[in-house]
Design a protein around this motif. Structure first.
Motif, short mmCIF file in Angstrom:
data_model
loop_
_atom_site.label_atom_id
_atom_site.label_comp_id
_atom_site.label_asym_id
_atom_site.label_seq_id
_atom_site.Cartn_x
_atom_site.Cartn_y
_atom_site.Cartn_z
N THR A 1 17.75 19.96 51.68
CA THR A 1 17.72 20.58 50.36
C THR A 1 19.11 21.13 50.08
O THR A 1 19.94 21.22 50.97
CB THR A 1 16.67 21.70 50.30
OG1 THR A 1 16.59 22.21 48.97
CG2 THR A 1 17.03 22.85 51.23
N ILE A 2 19.32 21.53 48.86
CA ILE A 2 20.57 22.18 48.52
C ILE A 2 20.45 23.69 48.51
O ILE A 2 21.43 24.41 48.62
CB ILE A 2 21.08 21.65 47.15
CG1 ILE A 2 22.55 21.94 46.99
CG2 ILE A 2 20.24 22.17 46.02
CD1 ILE A 2 23.22 21.17 45.88
N ALA A 3 19.22 24.21 48.43
CA ALA A 3 18.98 25.65 48.27
C ALA A 3 19.11 26.40 49.58
O ALA A 3 18.47 26.07 50.57
CB ALA A 3 17.59 25.87 47.68
N ALA A 4 19.93 27.44 49.58
CA ALA A 4 20.11 28.30 50.75
C ALA A 4 19.01 29.36 50.80
O ALA A 4 18.36 29.64 49.79
CB ALA A 4 21.48 28.98 50.69
N SER A 5 18.84 29.95 51.97
CA SER A 5 17.88 31.04 52.15
C SER A 5 18.55 32.38 51.91
O SER A 5 19.76 32.52 52.03
CB SER A 5 17.32 31.03 53.58
OG SER A 5 16.38 30.00 53.73
N GLY A 6 17.72 33.38 51.63
CA GLY A 6 18.19 34.75 51.56
C GLY A 6 18.17 35.38 52.94
O GLY A 6 17.83 34.73 53.94
N LYS A 7 18.50 36.68 52.99
CA LYS A 7 18.57 37.38 54.26
C LYS A 7 17.99 38.78 54.12
O LYS A 7 18.67 39.78 54.30
CB LYS A 7 20.00 37.41 54.77
CG LYS A 7 20.47 36.00 55.11
CD LYS A 7 21.88 35.93 55.54
CE LYS A 7 22.33 34.54 55.87
NZ LYS A 7 21.84 33.45 55.08
N ALA A 8 16.68 38.85 53.85
CA ALA A 8 16.01 40.14 53.67
C ALA A 8 15.70 40.80 55.00
O ALA A 8 15.58 42.02 55.08
CB ALA A 8 14.73 39.96 52.86
N GLY A 9 15.52 40.02 56.06
CA GLY A 9 15.38 40.60 57.37
C GLY A 9 14.00 40.59 58.00
O GLY A 9 13.77 41.27 58.98
N MET A 10 13.09 39.82 57.49
CA MET A 10 11.76 39.75 58.08
C MET A 10 11.75 38.65 59.15
O MET A 10 12.70 37.91 59.29
CB MET A 10 10.73 39.46 57.00
CG MET A 10 10.71 40.48 55.87
SD MET A 10 10.38 42.15 56.39
CE MET A 10 8.66 42.01 56.78
N GLY A 11 10.62 38.53 59.86
CA GLY A 11 10.45 37.47 60.84
C GLY A 11 10.37 38.01 62.25
O GLY A 11 10.60 39.20 62.50
N GLU A 12 10.02 37.11 63.19
CA GLU A 12 9.86 37.49 64.60
C GLU A 12 10.44 36.40 65.49
O GLU A 12 10.43 35.23 65.12
CB GLU A 12 8.38 37.66 64.94
CG GLU A 12 7.66 38.73 64.17
CD GLU A 12 6.18 38.75 64.50
OE1 GLU A 12 5.81 39.42 65.50
OE2 GLU A 12 5.41 38.08 63.79
N ILE A 13 10.89 36.81 66.67
CA ILE A 13 11.37 35.84 67.65
C ILE A 13 10.57 35.98 68.94
O ILE A 13 10.05 37.04 69.26
CB ILE A 13 12.88 35.97 67.93
CG1 ILE A 13 13.25 37.37 68.40
CG2 ILE A 13 13.69 35.58 66.71
CD1 ILE A 13 14.71 37.53 68.81
N ASN A 14 10.49 34.86 69.66
CA ASN A 14 9.80 34.77 70.95
C ASN A 14 8.36 35.25 70.89
O ASN A 14 7.90 36.03 71.72
CB ASN A 14 10.59 35.49 72.04
CG ASN A 14 11.40 34.50 72.85
OD1 ASN A 14 11.22 33.28 72.76
ND2 ASN A 14 12.31 35.00 73.64
N VAL A 15 7.65 34.74 69.88
CA VAL A 15 6.21 34.96 69.73
C VAL A 15 5.55 33.59 69.57
O VAL A 15 6.23 32.62 69.20
CB VAL A 15 5.88 35.85 68.49
CG1 VAL A 15 6.46 37.24 68.67
CG2 VAL A 15 6.38 35.20 67.20
N PRO A 16 4.26 33.47 69.85
CA PRO A 16 3.60 32.18 69.60
C PRO A 16 3.71 31.81 68.12
O PRO A 16 3.59 32.66 67.25
CB PRO A 16 2.14 32.44 69.99
CG PRO A 16 2.21 33.59 70.94
CD PRO A 16 3.35 34.44 70.45
N ILE A 17 3.98 30.52 67.86
CA ILE A 17 4.11 30.03 66.49
C ILE A 17 3.32 28.74 66.33
O ILE A 17 2.86 28.15 67.31
CB ILE A 17 5.59 29.78 66.10
CG1 ILE A 17 6.21 28.68 66.98
CG2 ILE A 17 6.40 31.06 66.14
CD1 ILE A 17 7.56 28.18 66.51
N SER A 18 3.23 28.31 65.10
CA SER A 18 2.74 26.97 64.79
C SER A 18 3.89 26.23 64.13
O SER A 18 4.44 26.71 63.14
CB SER A 18 1.55 27.05 63.83
OG SER A 18 1.16 25.74 63.45
#
Length: 187
Positions: A104-121
């Motif tokens: 895509t051409i659209a970049a993401s923002g950087k609001a600061g949510m999310g998690e690392i090293n957790v179970p994902i799908s």
């Protein structure tokens, strides 16, 4: 894995010859907010593979060539994402394995949510931190950490049997007919 634990076939390498293997460093990313991807790049160990749950979003990229280049420089083995990237030509020029749904051409923002090293799908498959991920042009498979020794042993056995069968049958009309007769009669 008997055809199980593979990601959606829509997740492919950006270059056909890319291959990736390593331990999953999982990232749960909200749609359109990639600050957690930067945190993951900072926290991942050399040899890890970033596996990013971007909820299948195809509108906003999880990263472009600059961020992908940082992951490469820090020794991360590759990036697998249930989403898209941008700056495709730049990413291809890095010669670094990135697996995704497209661009895509659209970049993401950087609001600061999310998690690392957790179970994902990711791509319809559950992935835990430390699972082994392996990908090539055919797709990506996840080997749960608790099954890795068993899967390795079974994979080596299957490879040996496949090689023996190919050696015996390939290019030999009589052996091909015998093989097909036997295979079909056993079904």
């Amino acid at each position: 894995m008997k055809g199980l634990n593979n990601l959606s076939p829509t997740i492919k390498p950006v270059k056909d010859d890319y291959r990736v293997a390593g331990r999953a460093f999982t990232v749960k990313m909200p749609v359109g907010d990639n600050l957690v991807v930067l945190k993951a790049i900072r926290e991942a160990k050399q040899g890890d593979v970033l596996v990013i749950d971007a909820k299948g979003d195809t509108y906003r990229a999880i990263a472009g060539d600059f961020i992908v280049g940082m992951a490469q420089t820090l020794g991360i083995n590759g990036i697998i994402v249930d989403g898209v990237v941008r700056d495709l030509e730049g990413i291809k020029s890095l010669n670094y394995p990135v697996f995704c749904k497209g661009t895509t051409i659209a970049a993401s923002g950087k609001a600061g949510m999310g998690e690392i090293n957790v179970p994902i799908s990711c791509g319809g498959t559950t992935i835990h931190p430390g699972d082994i991920v392996v990908g090539d042009i055919d797709g990506v498979v996840v080997i749960p950490k608790q099954l890795e020794e068993k899967v390795l042993d079974q994979s080596l056995e299957k490879l040996e049997k496949d090689n023996e069968r190919a050696e015996k049958v390939s290019g030999n009309r009589e052996e091909i007919r015998k093989y097909l007769d036997e295979f079909i009669s056993n079904k």
